[in-house]
Design a protein around this motif. Structure first.
Motif, PDB file in Angstrom:
ATOM      1  N   ALA A   1       6.185  -5.096   0.234  1.00 42.49           N
ATOM      2  CA  ALA A   1       6.584  -4.208  -0.589  1.00 42.49           C
ATOM      3  C   ALA A   1       7.523  -4.627  -1.804  1.00 42.49           C
ATOM      4  O   ALA A   1       8.448  -5.565  -1.220  1.00 42.49           O
ATOM      5  CB  ALA A   1       6.783  -2.774  -0.138  1.00 42.49           C
ATOM      6  N   GLY A   2       7.675  -4.055  -3.029  1.00 44.85           N
ATOM      7  CA  GLY A   2       9.058  -4.360  -3.650  1.00 44.85           C
ATOM      8  C   GLY A   2       8.569  -4.502  -5.282  1.00 44.85           C
ATOM      9  O   GLY A   2       9.459  -4.103  -5.989  1.00 44.85           O
ATOM     10  N   CYS A   3       7.358  -4.450  -5.648  1.00 41.13           N
ATOM     11  CA  CYS A   3       6.815  -4.508  -7.062  1.00 41.13           C
ATOM     12  C   CYS A   3       6.747  -2.999  -7.481  1.00 41.13           C
ATOM     13  O   CYS A   3       6.536  -2.762  -8.855  1.00 41.13           O
ATOM     14  CB  CYS A   3       5.756  -5.482  -7.203  1.00 41.13           C
TER      15      CYS A   3
ATOM     16  N   HIS B   1       4.902  18.599  -0.703  1.00 37.86           N
ATOM     17  CA  HIS B   1       5.737  17.606   0.054  1.00 37.86           C
ATOM     18  C   HIS B   1       5.887  16.361  -0.746  1.00 37.86           C
ATOM     19  O   HIS B   1       5.117  15.412  -0.189  1.00 37.86           O
ATOM     20  CB  HIS B   1       5.388  17.635   1.419  1.00 37.86           C
ATOM     21  N   PRO B   2       6.363  16.223  -1.844  1.00 38.69           N
ATOM     22  CA  PRO B   2       6.220  15.111  -2.723  1.00 38.69           C
ATOM     23  C   PRO B   2       6.852  13.720  -2.152  1.00 38.69           C
ATOM     24  O   PRO B   2       7.656  13.704  -1.217  1.00 38.69           O
ATOM     25  CB  PRO B   2       7.190  15.304  -3.987  1.00 38.69           C
ATOM     26  N   PRO B   3       6.286  12.663  -2.477  1.00 41.22           N
ATOM     27  CA  PRO B   3       6.276  11.316  -1.992  1.00 41.22           C
ATOM     28  C   PRO B   3       8.033  10.680  -1.893  1.00 41.22           C
ATOM     29  O   PRO B   3       8.354  10.289  -0.926  1.00 41.22           O
ATOM     30  CB  PRO B   3       5.627  10.322  -2.836  1.00 41.22           C
ATOM     31  N   LYS B   4       8.665  11.303  -3.029  1.00 41.55           N
ATOM     32  CA  LYS B   4      10.214  11.147  -3.268  1.00 41.55           C
ATOM     33  C   LYS B   4      10.497  12.301  -3.697  1.00 41.55           C
ATOM     34  O   LYS B   4      10.359  12.996  -4.525  1.00 41.55           O
ATOM     35  CB  LYS B   4      10.300  10.018  -4.080  1.00 41.55           C
ATOM     36  N   GLU B   5      11.971  12.464  -3.010  1.00 39.35           N
ATOM     37  CA  GLU B   5      12.744  13.709  -3.224  1.00 39.35           C
ATOM     38  C   GLU B   5      14.240  13.389  -3.104  1.00 39.35           C
ATOM     39  O   GLU B   5      14.608  12.724  -2.156  1.00 39.35           O
ATOM     40  CB  GLU B   5      12.448  14.868  -2.507  1.00 39.35           C
TER      41      GLU B   5
ATOM     42  N   CYS C   1       0.737  -1.133   0.091  1.00 38.45           N
ATOM     43  CA  CYS C   1      -0.017  -0.163  -0.050  1.00 38.45           C
ATOM     44  C   CYS C   1       0.790   1.239  -0.030  1.00 38.45           C
ATOM     45  O   CYS C   1       0.356   2.382  -0.969  1.00 38.45           O
ATOM     46  CB  CYS C   1      -1.017  -0.060   1.173  1.00 38.45           C
ATOM     47  N   ILE C   2       2.003   1.361   0.479  1.00 36.80           N
ATOM     48  CA  ILE C   2       2.788   2.412   0.759  1.00 36.80           C
ATOM     49  C   ILE C   2       3.286   2.772  -0.657  1.00 36.80           C
ATOM     50  O   ILE C   2       3.400   4.030  -1.050  1.00 36.80           O
ATOM     51  CB  ILE C   2       3.857   2.189   1.656  1.00 36.80           C
ATOM     52  N   GLU C   3       3.907   1.633  -1.402  1.00 40.41           N
ATOM     53  CA  GLU C   3       4.239   2.130  -2.730  1.00 40.41           C
ATOM     54  C   GLU C   3       3.164   2.534  -3.633  1.00 40.41           C
ATOM     55  O   GLU C   3       3.352   3.265  -4.455  1.00 40.41           O
ATOM     56  CB  GLU C   3       4.774   0.571  -3.336  1.00 40.41           C
ATOM     57  N   CYS C   4       1.905   1.985  -3.342  1.00 39.25           N
ATOM     58  CA  CYS C   4       0.838   2.257  -4.305  1.00 39.25           C
ATOM     59  C   CYS C   4       0.377   3.504  -3.943  1.00 39.25           C
ATOM     60  O   CYS C   4       0.098   4.661  -4.996  1.00 39.25           O
ATOM     61  CB  CYS C   4      -0.420   1.628  -3.757  1.00 39.25           C
TER      62      CYS C   4
END
Lengths: 254, 376
Positions: free
Chosen positions: A190-192, B94-98, A164-167
């Motif tokens: 996670a990983g995909c 505050h983007p998810p990745k930076e 879910c976090i990656e999603c």
């Protein structure tokens, strides 16, 4: 001297080894950094000796494999398993707890040619494993991270939290909340990169159970959303059927 | 509005804007070189994406939200009928990745940091709860001794068009949090949608005043004002309730309440609540390196207190499971946030209720700790 790598196959579909070959652009850089000493999927060159890194794909399903893994462990400094088969037993672990003879008779024209154990088991059931890379198949991105981290002598970044976090990081709309689809994302490692939800499909759980998975609470919600009991059991009975958390949940829906 | 622009703002008499006026507003913001971002319907929800005109808005749709469920359906003709989707505006600010910085090794190692993002943006359709959330994240990232220059740059280049709510989702509880469905402060322009694609509009900054003055508008009469007020009242009446009276002390003094075990039995530790929360700000750092070892980078990504990694110290995780994690998250939002930032960390948007796959309801959990049961 470059570290020596051996890539070994046990009972599996070869898909994770292909993920290594799929690296294409990065493959030359890998070959520059590592001496790929043994890799039957890629080269016919035979090899003996010691490996700094052994990549092992597949599960142990024959007596021969059970012996072979001991030999590889004894000759390797770091043993790293690649993918769901090596890490949890794979789809073939569906036979665990079932009648092996009956399975063989159903599948093979000449069952007498088949010599197999009654179980398909992860490598860690047999020898000490230094690191397990999840997935069916593994993700190319995580494999490169694993290689880079191993070469740099640091821990690889392969978080064990929910898919879910990656999603959410990817900005996908939740297929379970907005679409009512059964999705294993909340209990899956996670990983995909949340591949399936990115294509509007629920997660199949290819990366196996995440840390602290609450499969029972997810199942209760799937049932409330209209998924049949048998189908819930089947959701947990795929590539990581032998992973304890998934196995227990499938059994609870027998 | 830019963080400093508000003081110079003068209150203006509300005006009425029709569809052409709204189209003109989007065009005027784009003409200033701004990327205009608004609510767009995608994959059964609304998300915040660049828009080029009124036609991109989800006209004639409304949302139905409940614990763990979100559905859109056709109803009416409103352009802003849908309250909100899974994404807060933090996704952009505050983007998810930076990548914070990267380094190349060699005879003369070189460290480079990407320049701050100075893209000029305008957000159209910021709900009052999300406006309040931006104000909370402003405190987190800009106040205090360590100012985040990347957030700051995005914020300084931002124009905010708020839209008051005339309809609430069943998961909304902003009124309980003192936010209300009516934007208080912090916007450049605020709109309230009336019947037939007309809007009541006011400015909240000099920049907003200037833009509004150049648009085709007419003065608002009492009917317009009454209609807008009725819509906002209707939205307030449609909400659930969270009693915040004495709540910080109540939560802090109940770390061993049996309800934490009960919620732990349902909580998936999936972290969706923290991902969709418009105020959650935690991040972690990943150290990445190239295969040949000649380069490395430090990458920031959203983190969540619902992971084991989050509280991992020597010897293991301080918060090993859902009981400790849910308690930590809820107590932070509704209690210790006040000690830290002098405000509650929740604006009552209700996203954590809707987007929790199993529908855990923070208003219900708070009521249970208080000793009141039942549906909220």
């Amino acid at each position: 001297m470059k570290p020596r790598l051996g890539v070994f196959k046990f009972s599996s579909c070869d898909g994770c080894q292909l993920s290594l070959l799929d690296c294409e652009d990065e493959l030359l850089a890998i070959a520059d950094a590592i001496d790929i000493a043994y890799f039957p999927e890629a080269t016919r060159k035979d090899d003996v000796g010691h490996y700094d890194i052994a990549f092992v794909e597949g599960s142990v399903t024959t007596a021969h494999e059970a012996e072979l893994i001991q030999d590889i462990r004894a000759r390797s400094s770091a043993l790293i398993t690649l993918g769901a088969c090596a890490t949890s037993g794979g789809i073939q672990a569906l036979k665990n707890g079932a009648d092996t003879a009956e399975f063989i008779a159903t599948v093979y024209a000449h069952p007498d040619y088949i010599s197999t154990l009654d179980t398909a088991t992860p490598i860690s059931d047999h020898v000490t494993v230094d690191f397990e890379l999840r997935g069916c198949p593994i993700s190319k991105h995580q494999l490169l991270e694993l290689v880079a981290a191993t070469l740099a002598g640091r821990a690889p970044q392969t978080p064990a939290h929910a898919t879910c976090i990656e999603c959410k990081l990817a900005g996908h709309v939740c297929v379970m909340v907005a679409g009512g689809q059964p999705c294993l994302g909340p209990v899956t490692h996670a990983g995909c990169g949340a591949l399936c939800p990115g294509f509007a499909r629920g997660c199949y759980g290819c990366f196996g159970p995440k840390e602290t998975p609450n499969t029972a609470a997810l199942s209760a919600r799937l049932a409330a959303n209209g998924t049949a009991r048998r189908d819930i059991g089947r959701l947990f009975s795929t590539f990581n059927t032998n992973a304890p958390a998934f196995r227990a949940e499938a059994k609870a829906h027998d | 509005m830019s963080a400093s622009g508000q003081d110079r703002a003068k209150s203006t008499r509300p005006v009425v804007l029709d569809r052409a006026g709204l189209e003109g507003l989007i065009a005027a913001l784009a003409a200033e070189g701004r990327e205009v971002i608004g609510p767009v319907r995608r994959d059964g929800a609304i998300v915040h994406e660049p828009i080029s005109g009124v036609d991109d808005l989800p006209r004639g749709w409304v949302d139905e939200q409940s614990g763990g469920q979100y559905r859109l359906r056709r109803e009416g003709e409103a352009l802003f009928g849908i309250t909100h989707g899974p994404q807060g505006w933090k996704r952009i600010l505050h983007p998810p990745k930076e990548t914070l910085w990267s380094v190349e090794t060699g005879a003369a190692p070189k460290i480079t940091a990407p320049p701050p993002d100075d893209t000029r943006r305008a957000f159209l359709g910021v709900r009052p709860c999300d406006l309040a959330a931006i104000a909370i994240q402003d405190k987190v990232f800009l106040d205090g001794p360590f100012r985040d220059p990347r957030y700051g740059s995005r914020r300084e280049n931002l124009f905010l068009v708020a839209v008051n709510c005339t309809r609430s989702a069943a998961t909304c509880f902003c009124t309980s949090m003192g936010t209300r469905p009516e934007a208080g402060a912090g916007y450049d322009i605020v709109l309230t949608e009336l019947e037939g694609e007309t809007f009541l509009a006011s400015s909240g900054s000099v920049a907003g005043q200037d833009i509004l003055a150049a648009l085709p508008t007419r003065p608002a009469d009492d009917m317009h004002l009454a209609s807008a007020e009725a819509g906002i009242e209707r939205a307030a009446d449609q909400q659930r309730h969270l009693d915040i009276d004495g709540l910080p002390d109540l939560l802090k003094s109940n770390p061993d309440h049996p309800r934490w075990d009960e919620v732990a039995s349902r909580c998936l530790n999936c972290a969706n609540c923290t991902m969709v929360c418009p105020t959650c700000f935690c991040t972690t750092l990943d150290e990445v390196s190239t295969l040949d070892g000649t380069g490395a980078a430090r990458e920031q990504r959203w983190a969540s207190c619902f992971t084991t990694e989050f509280s991992h110290v020597h010897g293991g995780a301080v918060r090993p499971g859902a009981r400790a994690r849910y308690r930590q998250w809820m107590t932070h939002k509704l209690a210790t946030w006040v000690d830290q930032f002098d405000t509650l960390g929740c604006t009552g948007c209700g996203r954590c209720i809707s987007w929790c796959p199993v529908g855990i309801d923070i208003t219900q959990e708070a009521a249970m700790i208080r000793g009141e049961g039942g549906e909220r």
